[in-house]
Design a protein around this motif. Sequence first.
Motif, PDB file in Angstrom:
ATOM      1  N   ARG A 148       0.832  -1.206   0.000  1.00  0.00           N
ATOM      2  CA  ARG A 148       0.000   0.000   0.000  1.00  0.00           C
ATOM      3  C   ARG A 148       0.870   1.261   0.000  1.00  0.00           C
ATOM      4  O   ARG A 148       0.365   2.351  -0.253  1.00  0.00           O
ATOM      5  N   PHE A 149       2.143   1.094   0.309  1.00  0.00           N
ATOM      6  CA  PHE A 149       3.052   2.238   0.349  1.00  0.00           C
ATOM      7  C   PHE A 149       4.436   1.764  -0.045  1.00  0.00           C
ATOM      8  O   PHE A 149       4.866   0.678   0.341  1.00  0.00           O
ATOM      9  N   SER A 150       5.134   2.552  -0.804  1.00  0.00           N
ATOM     10  CA  SER A 150       6.550   2.303  -1.071  1.00  0.00           C
ATOM     11  C   SER A 150       7.265   3.643  -1.145  1.00  0.00           C
ATOM     12  O   SER A 150       6.738   4.618  -1.697  1.00  0.00           O
ATOM     13  N   HIS A 151       8.441   3.701  -0.562  1.00  0.00           N
ATOM     14  CA  HIS A 151       9.218   4.930  -0.579  1.00  0.00           C
ATOM     15  C   HIS A 151       9.679   5.250  -2.002  1.00  0.00           C
ATOM     16  O   HIS A 151       9.958   4.329  -2.793  1.00  0.00           O
ATOM     17  N   PRO A 152       9.789   6.526  -2.332  1.00  0.00           N
ATOM     18  CA  PRO A 152      10.278   6.885  -3.668  1.00  0.00           C
ATOM     19  C   PRO A 152      11.627   6.259  -3.993  1.00  0.00           C
ATOM     20  O   PRO A 152      11.871   5.867  -5.138  1.00  0.00           O
ATOM     21  N   VAL A 153      12.507   6.128  -3.004  1.00  0.00           N
ATOM     22  CA  VAL A 153      13.824   5.552  -3.283  1.00  0.00           C
ATOM     23  C   VAL A 153      13.705   4.067  -3.625  1.00  0.00           C
ATOM     24  O   VAL A 153      14.525   3.530  -4.387  1.00  0.00           O
ATOM     25  N   SER A 154      12.686   3.385  -3.101  1.00  0.00           N
ATOM     26  CA  SER A 154      12.478   1.975  -3.450  1.00  0.00           C
ATOM     27  C   SER A 154      12.097   1.848  -4.923  1.00  0.00           C
ATOM     28  O   SER A 154      12.619   0.983  -5.641  1.00  0.00           O
ATOM     29  N   ARG A 155      11.208   2.724  -5.361  1.00  0.00           N
ATOM     30  CA  ARG A 155      10.818   2.702  -6.778  1.00  0.00           C
ATOM     31  C   ARG A 155      11.982   3.102  -7.674  1.00  0.00           C
ATOM     32  O   ARG A 155      12.161   2.542  -8.769  1.00  0.00           O
ATOM     33  N   ALA A 156      12.792   4.047  -7.196  1.00  0.00           N
ATOM     34  CA  ALA A 156      13.967   4.452  -7.972  1.00  0.00           C
ATOM     35  C   ALA A 156      14.976   3.312  -8.075  1.00  0.00           C
ATOM     36  O   ALA A 156      15.659   3.157  -9.098  1.00  0.00           O
ATOM     37  N   PHE A 157      15.073   2.497  -7.033  1.00  0.00           N
ATOM     38  CA  PHE A 157      15.982   1.343  -7.065  1.00  0.00           C
ATOM     39  C   PHE A 157      15.565   0.369  -8.161  1.00  0.00           C
ATOM     40  O   PHE A 157      16.409  -0.198  -8.864  1.00  0.00           O
ATOM     41  N   VAL A 158      14.254   0.161  -8.293  1.00  0.00           N
ATOM     42  CA  VAL A 158      13.767  -0.716  -9.359  1.00  0.00           C
ATOM     43  C   VAL A 158      14.144  -0.131 -10.721  1.00  0.00           C
ATOM     44  O   VAL A 158      14.641  -0.850 -11.609  1.00  0.00           O
ATOM     45  N   GLU A 159      13.948   1.168 -10.907  1.00  0.00           N
ATOM     46  CA  GLU A 159      14.333   1.817 -12.159  1.00  0.00           C
ATOM     47  C   GLU A 159      15.837   1.668 -12.400  1.00  0.00           C
ATOM     48  O   GLU A 159      16.275   1.424 -13.535  1.00  0.00           O
TER      49      GLU A 159
END
Length: 531
Positions: A148-159
């Motif tokens: 339900r929540f993910s930090h922006p840095v987590s999404r950036a890590f995937v990118e």
Amino acid sequence: MQFDYIIVGAGSAGCVLANRLSENPNTRVCLIEAGPADNSLFVRLPLGIILLMRSNARNWRYYTVPQKALNNRQVYIPRGKTLGGSSAVNAMCYTRGHKWDYDHWAELGNEGWSYQDVLPIFKRSEHYEPGENEFHGTHGKLNVSELRFSHPVSRAFVEAGVEAGHPATDDFNNDVQEGVGLYKVTQKAGERCSVAHAYLHPIMDRPNLTVMTETLVNRVLFDGKRAIGVEVEQKGQIRTLEAANEVILSGGAINSPQLLKLSGVGPAAELAQHNIPLVHELPGVGENLQDHPDALVVHNSLQKDTLSLGPGALLGSLKQVWDFFYRRTGQMTSNAAEAGGFIKSRPEESIPDLQLHLTATKLDNHGLNLGFSMGYGYSGHVCVLRPKSRGSITLRDANPRSPALIDPQLLAHEDDMEGMVRGVKEVRRIMAQQALNDWRGEEVFPGKQVQSDEEIREFLRQKCDNIYHPVGSCKMGNDEMAVVDSQLRVHGMEGLRVVDASIMPTLIGGNTNAPTVMIAEKAADAILGVG
């Protein structure tokens, strides 16, 4: 106190067994847990993992013996000590491993454990919120959801992982596994969905089910080679419980082999050393211990949107508390290890050999170093998925309250060390990608002074840990070191099974909670004669 089945350990396996075996109202089932009930806010609260890592009440807080390959350091091993076991204190990542892992078990002589055999069991055990497909089911008890929540840095890590050449994936549990993405989690409506929440609490009112908490099993009782009950200690009193059909050990890869040995089942020489009468010699009890070694690449963050335990961040968390309690959204629903992946450390690997987890905070020593987490940062975990090192669980003494001697032999095999070196290099390469430019501050660990392979090896000796996936110490198989057969019955015994992660002959390539649920479902089928 007479029952048909006594289950020792109310963890991920024990809760499943209690549910399945008590479906018949004429079957009397007793589930025994050494820890307290799971009625803590921090169990329900996904981000409560931060405090549960330090809990004395609901965490066994084990340590290994000094690890020779890690500069003789003792490594912390948190294990759940409450209803739900480690599923009540873990990071809730739902992964099953690679299909190769289960086909390998079958190749080792364990009939009925191939990927084709176990996939239907995985599917029927889950309620997969994204929807049913060839790999997932929607009618099971264990709720699996998207974060339900993910930090922006987590999404950036995937990118960043994609920029580094790894495929993106939205499902680590298909027949490919490889890729980077956000983890699916064992949560429901923004709260932790432990195996106790999924399997045990809905059926606690069954009159034929007895659940005993804060009760330590001292030993299994035998009539010759047949298990007939257990001796327990509850509130200082010793009691005997009788089992008409079976005693089932579900204490996990540390506690199950310890209890077998305390009960007289194990290597004769070791039992004699502690003056424990031999009931049955099984040299493999406590051997074959495996765990995933884990290392961290840690950066300071230029942005203040990561998780921090600093005073300023804690003041700002009041809104997050509001979001959780009134909406079940926001940072408090984070599992802490939101992003990650399964990747190959080199092109010649046929399947992923490394697993990644990205934690949106600065971590050191399992988060026990709270001062280190005061600032803003992020930590990239890497672990070798199929370590070749093999360790053991041995007795400290004959006292059931004494913790066992835990020796996973982390990085003892040269190939494990070299795999971790490649892993650290690959995490660094991902961390250097453009997607993380806005966050990338100074690298804290290993640190810019660590560059050569030998320098990375020394860093690993100083900092490598485990990622809490101990298995294998009561392995399934047919060789002289096997403890249980393919039905999880203890070799040479009657009325005695081991059903938990200790039966895995080899460590699967992923987190071990979902496979443990599958193991228990499959064992219940065998006991009930279905499937």
